[in-house]
Design a protein around this motif. Structure first.
Motif, PDB file in Angstrom:
ATOM      1  N   ALA A 111       0.837  -1.208   0.000  1.00  0.00           N
ATOM      2  CA  ALA A 111       0.000   0.000   0.000  1.00  0.00           C
ATOM      3  C   ALA A 111       0.869   1.254   0.000  1.00  0.00           C
ATOM      4  CB  ALA A 111      -0.925  -0.015   1.219  1.00  0.00           C
ATOM      5  N   ALA A 112       1.961   1.219   0.806  1.00  0.00           N
ATOM      6  CA  ALA A 112       2.854   2.382   0.834  1.00  0.00           C
ATOM      7  C   ALA A 112       3.498   2.611  -0.532  1.00  0.00           C
ATOM      8  CB  ALA A 112       3.931   2.185   1.908  1.00  0.00           C
ATOM      9  N   LEU A 113       3.926   1.499  -1.150  1.00  0.00           N
ATOM     10  CA  LEU A 113       4.519   1.626  -2.489  1.00  0.00           C
ATOM     11  C   LEU A 113       3.490   2.121  -3.504  1.00  0.00           C
ATOM     12  CD1 LEU A 113       6.692  -1.625  -2.601  1.00  0.00           C
ATOM     13  CD2 LEU A 113       7.498   0.726  -2.340  1.00  0.00           C
ATOM     14  N   THR A 114       2.252   1.620  -3.357  1.00  0.00           N
ATOM     15  CA  THR A 114       1.194   2.055  -4.274  1.00  0.00           C
ATOM     16  C   THR A 114       0.911   3.543  -4.102  1.00  0.00           C
ATOM     17  OG1 THR A 114       0.234  -0.163  -4.165  1.00  0.00           O
ATOM     18  CG2 THR A 114      -1.164   1.599  -5.017  1.00  0.00           C
ATOM     19  N   LYS A 173       1.433   9.024  -5.871  1.00  0.00           N
ATOM     20  CA  LYS A 173       1.898  10.399  -5.673  1.00  0.00           C
ATOM     21  C   LYS A 173       2.828  10.814  -6.811  1.00  0.00           C
ATOM     22  CE  LYS A 173       1.513  10.731  -0.615  1.00  0.00           C
ATOM     23  NZ  LYS A 173       2.265  10.895   0.644  1.00  0.00           N
ATOM     24  N   ASN A 174       3.714   9.910  -7.170  1.00  0.00           N
ATOM     25  CA  ASN A 174       4.623  10.216  -8.286  1.00  0.00           C
ATOM     26  C   ASN A 174       3.843  10.435  -9.576  1.00  0.00           C
ATOM     27  OD1 ASN A 174       6.882   9.989  -6.611  1.00  0.00           O
ATOM     28  ND2 ASN A 174       7.069   7.781  -6.990  1.00  0.00           N
ATOM     29  N   ALA A 189       2.125  13.790  -9.326  1.00  0.00           N
ATOM     30  CA  ALA A 189       3.067  14.887  -9.583  1.00  0.00           C
ATOM     31  C   ALA A 189       3.396  14.975 -11.069  1.00  0.00           C
ATOM     32  CB  ALA A 189       4.342  14.673  -8.759  1.00  0.00           C
ATOM     33  N   GLU A 190       3.585  13.801 -11.699  1.00  0.00           N
ATOM     34  CA  GLU A 190       3.865  13.790 -13.131  1.00  0.00           C
ATOM     35  C   GLU A 190       2.692  14.353 -13.923  1.00  0.00           C
ATOM     36  OE1 GLU A 190       6.178  13.232 -16.455  1.00  0.00           O
ATOM     37  OE2 GLU A 190       6.734  12.933 -14.349  1.00  0.00           O
ATOM     38  N   LEU A 191       1.462  13.965 -13.526  1.00  0.00           N
ATOM     39  CA  LEU A 191       0.278  14.498 -14.197  1.00  0.00           C
ATOM     40  C   LEU A 191       0.158  16.006 -13.989  1.00  0.00           C
ATOM     41  CD1 LEU A 191      -2.322  11.686 -13.399  1.00  0.00           C
ATOM     42  CD2 LEU A 191      -1.324  12.215 -15.623  1.00  0.00           C
TER      43      LEU A 191
END
Length: 336
Positions: free
Chosen positions: A221-224, A229-230, A233-235
């Motif tokens: 879940a943390a990785l997801t 989030k990444n 941010a990219e969007l």
């Protein structure tokens, strides 16, 4: 003595490519043979007459007829003997065929019996091997049981005092009815203890698995969330970039629209000016406009022609005016 072998040849029967000194022997030998060479009769010998030739031929013919009859009789005898031999051969052939069929059937029966015997031998061999293996297993089981019996006797001897204690406990206790009841309850308690220990181990393992699963799920879940989030941010960066590009292209589009509107206005003004000039020139000629507003090329051609005509008129006027002025100046000078 010549330096080379003689090459002169002689046409003789034999080796034709020999030198003459070596071909003499073949020549003499060819003259002495009488197989392919017919010697003529001597000059003083009397020749055979027609009668003698007829008699000789008759004798030869009679001899040939007798020989033909003998050969015919011999062929008839041979045909009869051959027929009898053929009948004997057919009988022998039938007998041998019958014998061959009998022997072949006997061989097939022997083959079948041999296959059955081989199959039976293989089955008996497999059964013998299986029985030998079972015997070995039984021998090992007997030896193991004998050892177990000795161990069991030693165990019984060791546990005999406990049996006495259990009997005393049963006699003095009111809970147990017999030794078997006591042992059954003890066994039940031991089995329950074993079951409880097994369940405890299983629960511990399940709890450990749940803990590992929770840690794994939390990490995933943390990785997801980190990945989302990444991506967000990219969007966001992509959105800001697209927004700035949209604003830039909107400004460009607004300028383009202004240019298009200005060009359209200038075009309309130019067309109106061309139309006005055309109408003015036509009115100057005292005529109505012939072309429509969209026929710009024809109007421009007409305006061009009229302007060139006016230029010629202006040139002529200038020439005339220059001549008049020059004459006036000359008159004034004359007067002076």
């Amino acid at each position: 003595m010549p330096r080379l072998k003689p090459t002169t040849k002689i046409d003789v029967i034999g080796n034709l490519d020999l030198s003459p000194e070596k071909a003499v022997g073949d020549y003499i030998e060819s003259k002495q043979q009488d197989v392919y060479f017919v010697k003529p009769p001597n000059w003083d010998s009397a020749g055979d007459s027609i009668e003698l030739l007829y008699i000789r031929n008759e004798r030869e013919h009679a001899a040939m007829l007798r020989l033909q009859d003998e050969m015919l009789e011999n062929s008839k005898r041979q045909a009869a003997s051959n027929a009898s031999r053929i009948r004997k051969l057919y009988k022998i052939h039938a007998h041998l065929r019958k014998r061959f069929i009998e022997v072949n059937n006997f061989i097939k029966d022997c083959e079948d019996k041999r296959r059955v015997a081989d199959k039976k031998i293989a089955e008996e061999t497999a059964l013998h091997a299986e029985l030998a293996e079972n015997i070995e297993k039984f021998k090992r089981a007997i030896s193991e049981l004998a050892e177990f019996r000795e161990v069991l006797k030693a165990t019984v001897d060791d546990l005999e005092p406990y049996e006495t204690v259990i009997q005393e406990v049963v006699e003095k206790s009111e809970i147990f009815d017999s030794v078997k009841d006591c042992m059954d309850r003890c066994d039940a308690l031991m089995l329950a203890q074993v079951e409880i220990s097994r369940l405890e181990q299983e629960k511990f393992m399940e709890i450990e698995e749940m803990r590992k699963r929770m840690v794994k799920v939390t990490n995933e879940a943390a990785l997801t969330v980190l990945g989302l989030k990444n991506d967000l941010a990219e969007l966001e960066r992509s959105y800001n970039k697209a927004r700035s590009e949209c604003l830039h292209w909107e400004r460009i589009l607004a300028n383009a629209k202004d240019c298009v509107a200005t060009n359209e206005l200038n075009k309309d003004r130019a067309l109106d000016g061309i139309r006005d000039i055309y109408r003015m020139l036509r009115r100057r000629q005292g005529r109505d406009p012939l072309f429509q507003r969209h026929e710009v090329e024809k109007e421009l051609d007409f305006i061009k022609d009229e302007i060139e005509l006016l230029k010629e008129v202006v040139k002529e006027c200038n020439k005339t005016r220059a001549g008049t002025k020059r004459g006036y100046v000359e008159k004034v000078e004359d007067r002076c």
